[in-house]
Design an enzyme around this catalytic site. Structure first.
Site, PDB file in Angstrom:
ATOM      1  N   TYR A  82      -8.324  -9.516   3.668  1.00 15.69           N
ATOM      2  CA  TYR A  82      -9.454  -8.781   4.270  1.00 15.69           C
ATOM      3  C   TYR A  82     -10.442  -8.254   3.231  1.00 15.69           C
ATOM      4  O   TYR A  82     -11.566  -7.910   3.563  1.00 15.69           O
ATOM      5  CB  TYR A  82      -8.971  -7.638   5.184  1.00 15.69           C
ATOM      6  CG  TYR A  82      -8.212  -6.511   4.491  1.00 15.69           C
ATOM      7  CD1 TYR A  82      -8.867  -5.596   3.678  1.00 15.69           C
ATOM      8  CD2 TYR A  82      -6.841  -6.365   4.679  1.00 15.69           C
ATOM      9  CE1 TYR A  82      -8.168  -4.573   3.049  1.00 15.69           C
ATOM     10  CE2 TYR A  82      -6.137  -5.357   4.059  1.00 15.69           C
ATOM     11  CZ  TYR A  82      -6.808  -4.471   3.247  1.00 15.69           C
ATOM     12  OH  TYR A  82      -6.111  -3.466   2.628  1.00 15.69           O
ATOM     13  N   GLU A  83     -10.024  -8.208   1.970  1.00 15.35           N
ATOM     14  CA  GLU A  83     -10.954  -7.764   0.926  1.00 15.35           C
ATOM     15  C   GLU A  83     -11.958  -8.856   0.575  1.00 15.35           C
ATOM     16  O   GLU A  83     -12.923  -8.594  -0.143  1.00 15.35           O
ATOM     17  CB  GLU A  83     -10.179  -7.368  -0.338  1.00 15.35           C
ATOM     18  CG  GLU A  83      -9.323  -6.118  -0.161  1.00 15.35           C
ATOM     19  CD  GLU A  83      -8.446  -5.856  -1.376  1.00 15.35           C
ATOM     20  OE1 GLU A  83      -8.957  -5.298  -2.353  1.00 15.35           O
ATOM     21  OE2 GLU A  83      -7.263  -6.235  -1.351  1.00 15.35           O
ATOM     22  N   MET A 119      -1.426  -6.804   7.717  1.00 14.56           N
ATOM     23  CA  MET A 119      -2.547  -7.628   7.239  1.00 14.56           C
ATOM     24  C   MET A 119      -2.228  -8.300   5.900  1.00 14.56           C
ATOM     25  O   MET A 119      -3.142  -8.601   5.123  1.00 14.56           O
ATOM     26  CB  MET A 119      -3.798  -6.752   7.076  1.00 14.56           C
ATOM     27  CG  MET A 119      -4.153  -5.933   8.304  1.00 14.56           C
ATOM     28  SD  MET A 119      -5.477  -4.775   7.961  1.00 14.56           S
ATOM     29  CE  MET A 119      -5.457  -3.774   9.460  1.00 14.56           C
ATOM     30  N   SER A 120      -0.957  -8.522   5.626  1.00 11.97           N
ATOM     31  CA  SER A 120      -0.608  -9.091   4.315  1.00 11.97           C
ATOM     32  C   SER A 120       0.670  -9.919   4.423  1.00 11.97           C
ATOM     33  O   SER A 120       1.056 -10.350   5.509  1.00 11.97           O
ATOM     34  CB  SER A 120      -0.418  -7.957   3.301  1.00 11.97           C
ATOM     35  OG  SER A 120       0.741  -7.203   3.612  1.00 11.97           O
ATOM     36  N   ASN A 129       2.940   3.749  11.116  1.00 10.29           N
ATOM     37  CA  ASN A 129       2.351   4.284  12.347  1.00 10.29           C
ATOM     38  C   ASN A 129       2.802   3.406  13.493  1.00 10.29           C
ATOM     39  O   ASN A 129       3.186   2.265  13.262  1.00 10.29           O
ATOM     40  CB  ASN A 129       0.807   4.239  12.247  1.00 10.29           C
ATOM     41  CG  ASN A 129       0.310   2.822  11.968  1.00 10.29           C
ATOM     42  OD1 ASN A 129       0.347   2.359  10.817  1.00 10.29           O
ATOM     43  ND2 ASN A 129      -0.122   2.134  13.003  1.00 10.29           N
ATOM     44  N   HIS A 149      -6.156   5.471   8.736  1.00 10.63           N
ATOM     45  CA  HIS A 149      -5.641   5.123   7.408  1.00 10.63           C
ATOM     46  C   HIS A 149      -4.929   6.332   6.794  1.00 10.63           C
ATOM     47  O   HIS A 149      -3.950   6.184   6.069  1.00 10.63           O
ATOM     48  CB  HIS A 149      -6.788   4.640   6.523  1.00 10.63           C
ATOM     49  CG  HIS A 149      -6.337   4.147   5.188  1.00 10.63           C
ATOM     50  ND1 HIS A 149      -5.436   3.117   5.038  1.00 10.63           N
ATOM     51  CD2 HIS A 149      -6.633   4.559   3.928  1.00 10.63           C
ATOM     52  CE1 HIS A 149      -5.209   2.905   3.751  1.00 10.63           C
ATOM     53  NE2 HIS A 149      -5.913   3.768   3.053  1.00 10.63           N
ATOM     54  N   HIS A 197      -7.392   1.367  -7.303  1.00 11.72           N
ATOM     55  CA  HIS A 197      -6.153   0.608  -7.202  1.00 11.72           C
ATOM     56  C   HIS A 197      -5.616   0.389  -8.603  1.00 11.72           C
ATOM     57  O   HIS A 197      -6.375   0.092  -9.515  1.00 11.72           O
ATOM     58  CB  HIS A 197      -6.420  -0.754  -6.550  1.00 11.72           C
ATOM     59  CG  HIS A 197      -5.890  -0.854  -5.164  1.00 11.72           C
ATOM     60  ND1 HIS A 197      -4.789  -1.599  -4.852  1.00 11.72           N
ATOM     61  CD2 HIS A 197      -6.305  -0.278  -4.022  1.00 11.72           C
ATOM     62  CE1 HIS A 197      -4.553  -1.494  -3.565  1.00 11.72           C
ATOM     63  NE2 HIS A 197      -5.461  -0.692  -3.033  1.00 11.72           N
ATOM     64  N   HIS A 222      -5.614  -8.488  -0.911  1.00 10.86           N
ATOM     65  CA  HIS A 222      -5.596  -8.694   0.543  1.00 10.86           C
ATOM     66  C   HIS A 222      -6.687  -9.683   0.956  1.00 10.86           C
ATOM     67  O   HIS A 222      -7.799  -9.660   0.421  1.00 10.86           O
ATOM     68  CB  HIS A 222      -5.845  -7.363   1.274  1.00 10.86           C
ATOM     69  CG  HIS A 222      -4.758  -6.357   1.119  1.00 10.86           C
ATOM     70  ND1 HIS A 222      -4.787  -5.374   0.164  1.00 10.86           N
ATOM     71  CD2 HIS A 222      -3.598  -6.187   1.806  1.00 10.86           C
ATOM     72  CE1 HIS A 222      -3.688  -4.631   0.268  1.00 10.86           C
ATOM     73  NE2 HIS A 222      -2.954  -5.106   1.249  1.00 10.86           N
ATOM     74  N   SER A 250       0.831  -1.208   0.000  1.00  7.21           N
ATOM     75  CA  SER A 250       0.000   0.000   0.000  1.00  7.21           C
ATOM     76  C   SER A 250       0.861   1.251   0.000  1.00  7.21           C
ATOM     77  O   SER A 250       1.734   1.406   0.850  1.00  7.21           O
ATOM     78  CB  SER A 250      -0.881   0.043   1.254  1.00  7.21           C
ATOM     79  OG  SER A 250      -1.588  -1.154   1.390  1.00  7.21           O
ATOM     80  N   ALA A 300       3.073  -2.051   4.283  1.00  6.64           N
ATOM     81  CA  ALA A 300       2.954  -1.022   5.313  1.00  6.64           C
ATOM     82  C   ALA A 300       2.609  -1.747   6.604  1.00  6.64           C
ATOM     83  O   ALA A 300       1.859  -2.723   6.585  1.00  6.64           O
ATOM     84  CB  ALA A 300       1.847  -0.050   4.948  1.00  6.64           C
TER      85      ALA A 300
HETATM   86  N1  HPA Z   1      -1.906  -2.632  12.014  1.00  8.51           N
HETATM   87  C1  HPA Z   1      -2.132  -3.490  11.008  1.00  8.51           C
HETATM   88  N2  HPA Z   1      -1.838  -3.216   9.761  1.00  8.51           N
HETATM   89  C2  HPA Z   1      -1.262  -2.027   9.487  1.00  8.51           C
HETATM   90  C3  HPA Z   1      -0.995  -1.085  10.490  1.00  8.51           C
HETATM   91  C4  HPA Z   1      -1.320  -1.417  11.838  1.00  8.51           C
HETATM   92  O1  HPA Z   1      -1.115  -0.647  12.783  1.00  8.51           O
HETATM   93  N3  HPA Z   1      -0.430  -0.006   9.879  1.00  8.51           N
HETATM   94  C5  HPA Z   1      -0.357  -0.299   8.556  1.00  8.51           C
HETATM   95  N4  HPA Z   1      -0.861  -1.513   8.302  1.00  8.51           N
END
Ligand code: HPA
Length: 276
Positions: free
Chosen positions: A89-90, A215-216, A239, A251, A65, A87, A34, A117
């Site tokens: 989660y999609e 998440m990937s 983050n 996000h 995308h 992903h 991402s 990320a």
């Molecule tokens: N958690 C999960 N996935 C993420 C995060 C997070 O804090 N930041 C970017 N992708």
């Protein structure tokens, strides 16, 4: 889940289609996480193929995308990059999430660079840090290799004791330093998402040894290892994970950080492709 022969046939059809589009056979596959898709602009002698044109590729659900494969050359290496990943989660199943890695394998790629990320759990990290993934913890609740084993592609019980190639990490860490990036390695824990974690979950992840959360990546890395590919993983800490700092996650912060880091990320990729 599709039977083994059907999966193998599909891969052969996808391969035939792609081989008809480009003469360039990739040595290395790249998955751009991402906000890190800008790297594709650096690829020379490009052939760009939208996912929606590729037989048996999952149908992209996310609007805006890029969703394309980019074949070409970077730092003298033949590569194929995924601009936009699938992903879990999609709503894609694990076979769909990892199909592109299989395709890279049958195209002859012997290495995979995965990028993502992530949230930083290790308190030494800062948003904007680039961290090499040393190992992972699969907490997604599924394994992409469940079901019939594709025995022509790899073994039933693949070894993951060096899922992220040691020799590659040893080559790449010093480069980070040369570019002014603090050389860091960490353990990446993958959860299914799409909600971010609770602070209690982050305390748990820290306790079990995770430095990064996302998440990937883990499904693709498992499948690449099954196929005998070497893997390098690069995570951009966008983050600090939930509860590490007294602030909420958004996000928007993730996007902001990837935008801020993108130029450095691209230079890092360029440099490491030269040495791999
Ligand atoms: N958690 C999960 N996935 C993420 C995060 C997070 O804090 N930041 C970017 N992708």
């Amino acid at each position: 889940m599709l039977p083994e022969q059907e999966q193998v046939n599909r891969l052969a059809e996808t391969r035939r289609f792609l081989v008809g589009k480009t003469n360039l056979m990739p040595e290395i596959g790249i998955i751009l996480g991402s906000g890190l898709g800008g790297f594709a602009s650096l690829i020379d002698e490009k052939t760009v193929i939208p996912y929606k044109e590729i037989p048996h590729f999952p149908i992209s659900t996310v609007e805006g995308h890029a969703g394309q494969l980019v074949f070409g050359k970077v730092s003298g290496k033949s590569v194929v990059a995924m601009q936009g990943r699938f992903h879990y989660y999609e709503g894609y199943n694990m076979q769909e999430v990892t199909y592109p890695v299989r395709v890279m394998q049958v195209l002859g790629a012997t290495g995979l660079i995965v990028t993502n990320a992530s949230g930083g759990i290790n308190p030494a990290y800062r948003p904007g840090d680039l961290v090499l993934i040393r190992d992972h913890i699969n907490l997604m609740g599924e394994n992409p290799l469940r079901g019939a084993n594709l025995s022509s592609l790899g073994p039933r019980f693949p070894d993951l004791s060096e899922a992220y190639d040691l020799e590659w990490r040893q080559k790449v860490l010093p480069l980070a330093q040369e570019l002014g990036i603090t050389p860091q390695e960490g353990i990446y824990a993958a959860l299914s998402g799409p909600s971010y974690e609770s602070p209690a979950e982050i305390r748990y992840l820290r306790t079990i040894g995770a430095d990064l959360v996302g998440m990937s990546t883990v499904p693709e890395v498992i499948v690449a290892n099954h196929g005998g590919m070497r893997v390098l993983g690069i995570s951009c800490v966008t983050n600090m994970a939930a509860g590490i700092l007294p602030q909420k996650l958004s996000h928007a912060e993730v996007i902001e950080t990837t935008e801020r880091i993108e130029k450095l990320f691209v230079r890092f990729m360029q440099a490491l492709l030269r040495v791999l």
